[in-house]
Design an enzyme around this catalytic site. Structure first.
Site, mmCIF file in Angstrom:
data_model
loop_
_atom_site.group_PDB
_atom_site.id
_atom_site.type_symbol
_atom_site.label_atom_id
_atom_site.label_comp_id
_atom_site.label_asym_id
_atom_site.label_seq_id
_atom_site.Cartn_x
_atom_site.Cartn_y
_atom_site.Cartn_z
ATOM 1 N N ALA A 190 -14.121 -18.001 101.286
ATOM 2 C CA ALA A 190 -12.700 -18.234 101.561
ATOM 3 C C ALA A 190 -12.234 -19.648 101.184
ATOM 4 O O ALA A 190 -11.068 -19.849 100.845
ATOM 5 C CB ALA A 190 -12.431 -17.962 103.035
ATOM 6 N N ARG B 270 -12.398 -19.625 109.453
ATOM 7 C CA ARG B 270 -13.036 -20.546 110.388
ATOM 8 C C ARG B 270 -12.403 -21.934 110.405
ATOM 9 O O ARG B 270 -12.721 -22.733 111.278
ATOM 10 C CB ARG B 270 -14.524 -20.702 110.039
ATOM 11 C CG ARG B 270 -15.313 -19.480 110.372
ATOM 12 C CD ARG B 270 -16.813 -19.656 110.158
ATOM 13 N NE ARG B 270 -17.546 -18.542 110.727
ATOM 14 C CZ ARG B 270 -17.635 -17.338 110.176
ATOM 15 N NH1 ARG B 270 -17.059 -17.099 109.032
ATOM 16 N NH2 ARG B 270 -18.291 -16.363 110.767
ATOM 17 N N CYS C 170 -1.239 9.136 102.198
ATOM 18 C CA CYS C 170 -1.383 9.492 100.793
ATOM 19 C C CYS C 170 -0.249 10.429 100.373
ATOM 20 O O CYS C 170 0.055 11.392 101.099
ATOM 21 C CB CYS C 170 -2.739 10.169 100.612
ATOM 22 S SG CYS C 170 -3.072 10.687 98.934
ATOM 23 N N ILE D 158 -11.368 -11.341 99.260
ATOM 24 C CA ILE D 158 -10.711 -10.044 99.067
ATOM 25 C C ILE D 158 -9.337 -10.249 98.443
ATOM 26 O O ILE D 158 -8.522 -9.340 98.412
ATOM 27 C CB ILE D 158 -10.587 -9.296 100.426
ATOM 28 C CG1 ILE D 158 -9.898 -10.167 101.484
ATOM 29 C CG2 ILE D 158 -11.968 -8.877 100.916
ATOM 30 C CD1 ILE D 158 -9.659 -9.461 102.810
ATOM 31 N N ASP D 159 -9.087 -11.480 97.935
ATOM 32 C CA ASP D 159 -7.732 -11.831 97.493
ATOM 33 C C ASP D 159 -7.470 -11.570 96.009
ATOM 34 O O ASP D 159 -6.365 -11.802 95.528
ATOM 35 C CB ASP D 159 -7.434 -13.309 97.811
ATOM 36 C CG ASP D 159 -8.489 -14.262 97.222
ATOM 37 O OD1 ASP D 159 -9.115 -13.927 96.202
ATOM 38 O OD2 ASP D 159 -8.675 -15.342 97.809
ATOM 39 N N HIS E 62 -16.757 -7.739 99.594
ATOM 40 C CA HIS E 62 -15.954 -7.334 100.756
ATOM 41 C C HIS E 62 -14.703 -6.562 100.371
ATOM 42 O O HIS E 62 -13.791 -6.421 101.185
ATOM 43 C CB HIS E 62 -15.571 -8.574 101.589
ATOM 44 C CG HIS E 62 -16.731 -9.163 102.326
ATOM 45 N ND1 HIS E 62 -16.684 -10.378 102.968
ATOM 46 C CD2 HIS E 62 -17.989 -8.701 102.538
ATOM 47 C CE1 HIS E 62 -17.856 -10.644 103.533
ATOM 48 N NE2 HIS E 62 -18.665 -9.636 103.279
ATOM 49 N N GLN F 3 -17.105 -13.226 98.329
ATOM 50 C CA GLN F 3 -16.799 -12.596 99.623
ATOM 51 C C GLN F 3 -15.290 -12.404 99.755
ATOM 52 O O GLN F 3 -14.849 -11.795 100.714
ATOM 53 C CB GLN F 3 -17.239 -13.511 100.766
ATOM 54 C CG GLN F 3 -18.726 -13.635 100.925
ATOM 55 C CD GLN F 3 -19.089 -14.432 102.173
ATOM 56 O OE1 GLN F 3 -18.383 -15.366 102.538
ATOM 57 N NE2 GLN F 3 -20.168 -14.081 102.802
#
Ligand code: NAD
Length: 247
Positions: A24, A36, A153, A105-106, A121, A103
């Site tokens: 991150a 964190r 959906c 997810i962006d 992730h 890691q």
């Protein structure tokens, strides 16, 4: 720090297969807070609460409450990749680094132009239908049609799930991520405290065979003791820009 950057360049020049592991912290300069850090969600509302809700069992049993929480705390701002993301993409195109295991997810490595990205992730820019027979993928803009309630959906009415790994789920790309790290000559960790498993475990495993680990992170990590070089900085983009100029 200049001396450390020169040392990093020398280490990189000797490596035939450099793999970068990102967390991150590489995206905070782009405007996405880590979990964190000072502005992170763990400090705001507590790690326990996040782990209880962003959890596959909670998603299945309390889908509406999951989505209320997800909308409030997990909607990333629309941002551009940072300098660090672009520098890594350039270093890959020059053949200096071979892969990025992330890691995050962006989706910012992919947007910056990196090709060999191994996300473990998932990707918050996507939603996926949970019906086994369907599994249709949606762009995150589907959420605009659902300002509240549970997104569904359009093909089969199945419940949509963010395409991210929730607590209690197996990570994605387990084998390629592990192999990529273990086959490297040099692993450079950027913006990760190395507390989140199993990725942190892959880095730990790498260190049992070799010491060629470099860490670029603001603050301590779980593997500082094993690193050949640790650069403690929150201006990762500037560090990588200097590195990029030397190749
Ligand atoms: P983490 O444990 O990998 O910690 C992030 C680290 O980055 C911290 O040590 C922090 O001090 C450091 N850091 C912050 N800003 C930095 C900067 N500008 N330069 C260098 N280092 C910096 O990650 P986390 O925050 O505990 O998040 C846990 C997991 O949550 C991640 O692995 C990821 O899956 C997910 N997450 C993803 C994103 C994203 O996709 N951008 C953001 C937050 C959390």
């Amino acid at each position: 720090m200049d001396k450390q950057i020169q040392q990093l360049i020398q280490i990189m020049k000797q490596s035939k297969n450099t793999v970068v592991v990102t967390g991150a912290g590489i995206s905070t300069e782009a405007g996405i807070p880590d979990f964190r850090g000072e502005k992170g969600i763990y400090r705001q509302i507590g790690e326990d609460r996040v782990m209880r809700v962003i959890n596959i069992d909670f998603f299945r049993r309390h889908t509406k409450e999951f989505y209320d929480f997800y909308r409030k705390y997990f909607t990333f701002p629309e941002v551009e990749p940072s300098k660090a993301h672009y520098m890594l993409a350039e270093l890959e195109s020059k053949g200096v680094i071979s892969a990025i295991v992330t890691q995050n997810i962006d989706n910012l490595h992919q947007l910056a132009g990196s090709k060999n990205v191994i996300p473990v992730h998932g990707n918050a820019a996507q939603f996926v239908c949970t019906r086994r027979s369907c599994r249709k993928i949606y762009d995150h803009t589907i959420m605009n049609e659902y300002p509240e309630g549970i997104p569904r959906c359009t093909e089969c009415e199945g419940v949509l799930k963010p395409d991210v790994v929730l607590f209690g789920e197996q990570i994605q790309n387990f084998a390629p991520a592990r192999e990529s790290i273990l086959q490297a000559n040099l692993v450079i960790v950027i913006g990760s405290s190395l507390t989140v498993y199993p990725l942190a475990g892959f880095v730990r495993e790498f260190c049992t065979f070799t010491q060629d680990l470099v860490i670029i992170n603001k603050g301590p990590t779980q593997m500082d003791h094993a690193a050949l070089l640790k650069i403690d900085t929150d201006t990762t983009g500037d560090v990588l820009e200097q590195v990029n100029k030397s190749f």
